[in-house]
Design a protein around this motif. Structure first.
Motif, PDB file in Angstrom:
ATOM      1  N   GLY A  70     157.126  70.170  -9.450  1.00 21.09           N
ATOM      2  CA  GLY A  70     157.625  68.672  -9.540  1.00 21.09           C
ATOM      3  C   GLY A  70     158.804  68.789  -9.111  1.00 21.09           C
TER       4      GLY A  70
ATOM      5  N   ARG B 268     160.461  66.547  -5.792  1.00 21.35           N
ATOM      6  CA  ARG B 268     161.641  65.703  -5.781  1.00 21.35           C
ATOM      7  C   ARG B 268     162.920  66.079  -5.030  1.00 21.35           C
ATOM      8  N   ARG B 269     163.231  67.384  -5.170  1.00 21.18           N
ATOM      9  CA  ARG B 269     164.184  67.757  -4.326  1.00 21.18           C
ATOM     10  C   ARG B 269     164.286  67.746  -2.795  1.00 21.18           C
TER      11      ARG B 269
ATOM     12  N   PRO C 143     161.999  65.634  -0.621  1.00 18.19           N
ATOM     13  CA  PRO C 143     161.114  64.809  -0.365  1.00 18.19           C
ATOM     14  C   PRO C 143     160.349  64.531   0.872  1.00 18.19           C
TER      15      PRO C 143
ATOM     16  N   CYS D 280     156.807  66.053   1.482  1.00 22.33           N
ATOM     17  CA  CYS D 280     155.759  65.352   0.620  1.00 22.33           C
ATOM     18  C   CYS D 280     154.885  64.608   1.517  1.00 22.33           C
TER      19      CYS D 280
ATOM     20  N   HIS E 139     153.033  62.765  -7.512  1.00 18.80           N
ATOM     21  CA  HIS E 139     154.579  62.466  -6.986  1.00 18.80           C
ATOM     22  C   HIS E 139     154.327  61.097  -6.249  1.00 18.80           C
TER      23      HIS E 139
ATOM     24  N   ASN F 287     153.968  58.241  -8.303  1.00 24.37           N
ATOM     25  CA  ASN F 287     155.227  57.548  -8.780  1.00 24.37           C
ATOM     26  C   ASN F 287     156.072  56.935  -7.680  1.00 24.37           C
ATOM     27  N   VAL F 288     156.161  57.603  -6.606  1.00 22.73           N
ATOM     28  CA  VAL F 288     156.909  56.800  -5.715  1.00 22.73           C
ATOM     29  C   VAL F 288     156.378  55.404  -5.155  1.00 22.73           C
TER      30      VAL F 288
END
Length: 141
Positions: A56, A60-61, A63, A66, A131, A134-135
Motif C-alpha cells: 500500500g 501511494r508513494r 502513483p 498504478c 487503491h 479509493n482514488v
C-alpha cells in the motif's frame, strides 16, 4: 522506467529490512527456546502484515506505477531481488551451496515461506484494485 525501479526497490527494501530485523531477534532469542520451525512460523504473520502495508505504501508513494503493466514490472523486480538476496545471503553468510541451503530448509516453515513469497509477489496487484477504488472515491468527493 526509473519510477518502476524505485517502486520495486522501495517495496523490496521495506520487506527485506523488516525480515532482517526480525531475523536478528528470531535467531538468538526465539530459536533456542522454541526451535527453528516455530520461530520461523511465529515470524510469518508479522511479515504478511508488513507485506500488506509495504504494498500500500509503495502504491501511494509511486502513483505513476498504478497500472497493471507498470506495477507488474515493479513487483517482479522486487520479487527477483528478494529471492536473490535470500539465496545470496544463505550462500555467503552461511557458507552453503544453493543445494545445501534448499535441503536445510524445514519442510513446514519452508513451505509457508514459499507461500509468503507468492503473497509478496501478488499483494501489490491485490492492493492496486483497492487503491484504484479509493482514488475513484476521493475524486468523486
Amino acid at each position: 522506467m526509473s519510477k518502476i525501479i524505485r517502486a520495486g526497490l522501495t517495496y523490496f527494501a521495506i520487506v527485506l529490512g523488516t525480515g532482517f530485523v526480525l531475523g536478528v531477534i528470531r535467531v538468538p532469542f526465539l530459536v533456542p527456546r522454541i526451535g527453528e520451525r516455530w520461530a520461523e512460523l511465529a515470524e510469518m504473520p508479522i511479515m504478511a502484515t508488513v507485506i500488506f502495508l509495504a504494498a500500500g505504501f509503495s502504491l501511494r508513494r509511486f502513483p505513476r506505477i498504478c497500472s497493471p503493466g507498470r506495477s507488474l514490472a515493479a513487483w517482479v523486480l522486487a520479487l527477483a531481488l528478494s529471492v536473490c538476496a535470500e539465496l545470496g545471503l544463505a550462500v555467503v553468510l552461511q557458507s552453503q551451496t544453493l543445494a545445501e541451503f534448499l535441503k536445510s530448509r524445514d519442510q513446514v516453515s519452508g513451505s509457508v515461506y514459499v507461500a509468503l513469497l507468492l503473497v509478496f509477489a501478488v499483494m501489490p496487484r491485490l492492493r492496486l484494485r483497492n487503491h484504484e477504488q479509493n482514488v475513484a472515491k476521493n475524486s468523486e468527493a
